[in-house]
Design a protein around this motif. Structure first.
Motif, mmCIF file in Angstrom:
data_model
loop_
_atom_site.group_PDB
_atom_site.id
_atom_site.type_symbol
_atom_site.label_atom_id
_atom_site.label_comp_id
_atom_site.label_asym_id
_atom_site.label_seq_id
_atom_site.Cartn_x
_atom_site.Cartn_y
_atom_site.Cartn_z
ATOM 1 N N ARG A 1 0.813 -1.219 0.000
ATOM 2 C CA ARG A 1 0.000 0.000 0.000
ATOM 3 C C ARG A 1 0.846 1.268 0.000
ATOM 4 O O ARG A 1 0.435 2.297 -0.531
ATOM 5 C CB ARG A 1 -0.951 -0.011 1.201
ATOM 6 C CG ARG A 1 -0.279 -0.004 2.560
ATOM 7 C CD ARG A 1 -1.326 -0.205 3.669
ATOM 8 N NE ARG A 1 -0.750 -0.084 5.004
ATOM 9 C CZ ARG A 1 -0.102 -1.042 5.641
ATOM 10 N NH1 ARG A 1 0.072 -2.205 5.023
ATOM 11 N NH2 ARG A 1 0.374 -0.867 6.854
ATOM 12 N N ASP A 2 2.032 1.219 0.597
ATOM 13 C CA ASP A 2 2.895 2.396 0.642
ATOM 14 C C ASP A 2 3.883 2.432 -0.519
ATOM 15 O O ASP A 2 4.193 3.489 -1.057
ATOM 16 C CB ASP A 2 3.656 2.438 1.972
ATOM 17 C CG ASP A 2 2.718 2.600 3.163
ATOM 18 O OD1 ASP A 2 1.724 3.331 3.023
ATOM 19 O OD2 ASP A 2 2.980 1.981 4.217
ATOM 20 N N ALA A 3 4.377 1.252 -0.921
ATOM 21 C CA ALA A 3 5.420 1.191 -1.951
ATOM 22 C C ALA A 3 4.865 1.422 -3.356
ATOM 23 O O ALA A 3 5.522 2.046 -4.192
ATOM 24 C CB ALA A 3 6.131 -0.166 -1.887
ATOM 25 N N TRP A 4 3.660 0.921 -3.630
ATOM 26 C CA TRP A 4 3.128 0.964 -4.986
ATOM 27 C C TRP A 4 2.153 2.110 -5.220
ATOM 28 O O TRP A 4 2.208 2.789 -6.225
ATOM 29 C CB TRP A 4 2.406 -0.359 -5.318
ATOM 30 C CG TRP A 4 3.328 -1.447 -5.757
ATOM 31 C CD1 TRP A 4 4.691 -1.468 -5.647
ATOM 32 C CD2 TRP A 4 2.957 -2.671 -6.384
ATOM 33 N NE1 TRP A 4 5.188 -2.629 -6.150
ATOM 34 C CE2 TRP A 4 4.144 -3.396 -6.615
ATOM 35 C CE3 TRP A 4 1.750 -3.243 -6.760
ATOM 36 C CZ2 TRP A 4 4.148 -4.655 -7.209
ATOM 37 C CZ3 TRP A 4 1.743 -4.481 -7.346
ATOM 38 C CH2 TRP A 4 2.940 -5.177 -7.573
ATOM 39 N N GLY A 5 1.211 2.286 -4.323
ATOM 40 C CA GLY A 5 0.083 3.156 -4.620
ATOM 41 C C GLY A 5 -0.982 2.384 -5.380
ATOM 42 O O GLY A 5 -0.758 1.256 -5.827
ATOM 43 N N TRP A 6 -2.147 2.999 -5.569
ATOM 44 C CA TRP A 6 -3.270 2.229 -6.099
ATOM 45 C C TRP A 6 -3.210 1.989 -7.599
ATOM 46 O O TRP A 6 -3.730 0.978 -8.083
ATOM 47 C CB TRP A 6 -4.587 2.903 -5.725
ATOM 48 C CG TRP A 6 -4.840 4.240 -6.365
ATOM 49 C CD1 TRP A 6 -4.486 5.456 -5.886
ATOM 50 C CD2 TRP A 6 -5.508 4.483 -7.606
ATOM 51 N NE1 TRP A 6 -4.886 6.459 -6.740
ATOM 52 C CE2 TRP A 6 -5.526 5.898 -7.803
ATOM 53 C CE3 TRP A 6 -6.099 3.673 -8.566
ATOM 54 C CZ2 TRP A 6 -6.097 6.488 -8.913
ATOM 55 C CZ3 TRP A 6 -6.679 4.260 -9.687
ATOM 56 C CH2 TRP A 6 -6.680 5.655 -9.855
ATOM 57 N N SER B 1 -3.705 -0.802 10.458
ATOM 58 C CA SER B 1 -2.918 -1.989 10.115
ATOM 59 C C SER B 1 -3.613 -3.249 10.599
ATOM 60 O O SER B 1 -3.665 -4.265 9.890
ATOM 61 C CB SER B 1 -1.516 -1.884 10.719
ATOM 62 O OG SER B 1 -0.802 -0.823 10.135
#
Length: 431
Positions: free
Chosen positions: A110-115, A233
């Motif tokens: 969720r933080d590394a890629w984005g939607w 989380s």
């Protein structure tokens, strides 16, 4: 709006795919919907604003609805009767794998890629299926009706190893298809009195499959758990746990649905869904403190509901629509069945948060408990056991008026021989 948009498209896709399925065949239809999947996933990932994303999600929904109509039908028409339940419910297992992978990606990336990258990745499995369909056979039942028995034998030979089995099955297909009345084709066939019990059973089970609250749990569990005091989380991790339970239970259901039976599986698992939702509603109503025993009871009841619901009616709901209807009206019937599935899903998804505001989160769980109780009652009175019966056996039972279960007696549809087939107007010419 973004969440529900894909369901609007799914209803339209389910209703619209029947013509394509009847005109060009099940295999071609699967290829079309996978191509739409690829285009829809890419369009969603590149949407410049919310309105564009909603439109792209509706387009993607066309493939979702079309796939849920044509894929179970394609599998059921290829599968032998003894393994039809196992093979069609692999469709549910695949959905479970998809939900699990989506939650895994959502939790870990969720933080590394984005939607945007998360959504675009969905085009890869769709493209893989599109390529694979070039190497798979056509439906032998569709082929017999549209291209002749010789072509049907060729297609059936690709998925059967015994010549004796092929001859017997082709004979059944021929007996079934050789005396088709034009009034039974397509949508007008669904209006015939003899088909009504199948239509009631299929649409009823489709509605209860989606209206019982499982899809709401999948979509909104992180929201509900966050409101109940869990951190973001922890809520996402619990959602991953829900996906794991769904996957495991649909896999077990796939393995045992032919042995236990469709009807019996729902009657065994359904009461567990009711009690789990009642317990979940009580926990939400008393608002336990974060980290207390009550807060962990929320997770426990949530996972128990997923276990009973995913292992019961979720297995059966997608299967029955593909096996209850005669060949001339099967494409139209499965379209209506899939549309009911996605329509009920849309109803639940679009009203879930409003329902929570009206009757509280605990009250919402009790509403869904009532829906699950009604599903058990419905199956008991309206859905006979189809495990072990061929598609032709089910059709004969419909024509003879023997489809509705006799409560208190054996609810199974029995196997019929050639003399039985003759009684209801089928020819017995050997193919």
């Amino acid at each position: 709006m973004v969440t529900s948009a894909i369901l609007v498209g799914a209803v339209m896709g389910a209703m619209g795919i029947s013509y394509l399925s009847e005109r060009f065949g099940r295999r071609v239809s699967v290829m079309v919907v996978t191509a739409v999947f690829v285009a829809g996933a890419v369009a969603c990932s590149r949407a410049p604003d919310v309105t564009s994303l909603i439109i792209a999600r509706v387009f993607l929904g066309l493939a979702v609805g079309g796939a849920t109509q044509v894929v179970p039908t394609y599998i059921s028409e290829l599968a032998p009767a003894s393994k039809r339940g196992n093979l069609v419910t692999l469709f549910n297992v695949a959905i479970g794998v998809g939900i699990f992978l989506a939650n895994l990606v959502g939790f870990t990336m969720r933080d590394a890629w984005g939607w945007r990258p998360m959504i675009s990745v969905a085009a890869i499995p769709a493209a893989f299926v599109f390529i694979c369909m070039f190497f798979l056979p056509k439906s032998p039942r569709w082929t017999a009706e549209n291209e002749g028995l010789a072509s049907a034998v060729e297609q059936l030979s690709r998925v059967r190893t015994s010549r004796k089995v092929i001859r017997r099955e082709i004979r059944e297909i021929h007996e079934n298809a050789s005396d088709i009345d034009e009034s039974e084709r397509g949508w007008k066939g669904l209006m015939l009195p003899f088909a009504r019990p199948a239509l009631v059973a299929a649409l009823g089970i489709a509605f209860f499959t989606q209206a019982g609250g499982l899809e709401m749990m999948i979509y909104y569990a992180p929201t509900f758990l966050s409101d109940a005091g869990f951190g973001n989380s922890a809520a996402l991790l619990a959602s991953l746990g829900i996906a794991i339970v769904y996957l495991v239970m649909t896999l077990l259901g796939c393995l045992f649905v032919d042995k236990i039976g469709r009807r019996r599986l729902v009657l065994i698992m359904g009461p567990g869904s009711v009690l789990s939702l009642i317990g979940l509603g009580i926990m939400f109503a008393i608002h336990p403190d974060k980290g207390s025993v009550g807060s962990w009871m929320i997770i426990a009841f949530l996972l128990l509901f997923m276990m009973f619901n995913a292992g019961g009616i979720q297995v059966v709901g997608w299967l029955l629509g593909a096996e209850l209807f005669p060949l001339p009206m099967r494409a139209a019937a499965t379209s209506v069945h899939a549309a009911m599935l996605w329509g009920a899903d849309l109803l639940v998804t679009a009203t879930a948060l409003t329902l929570v505001q009206l009757v509280t989160l605990g009250g919402t769980m009790w509403v869904y408990a009532g829906v699950n109780l009604l599903s058990v009652i419905f199956v008991y009175f309206f859905v006979p056991e189809t495990a072990g019966a061929s598609l032709e056996d089910i059709e004969i039972a419909l024509r003879r008026g023997e489809f509705k279960p006799k409560v208190g007696q054996d609810p199974r549809i029995r196997s019929y021989d050639a003399e039985d087939a003759e009684e209801v107007g089928f020819t017995t010419t050997t193919a």
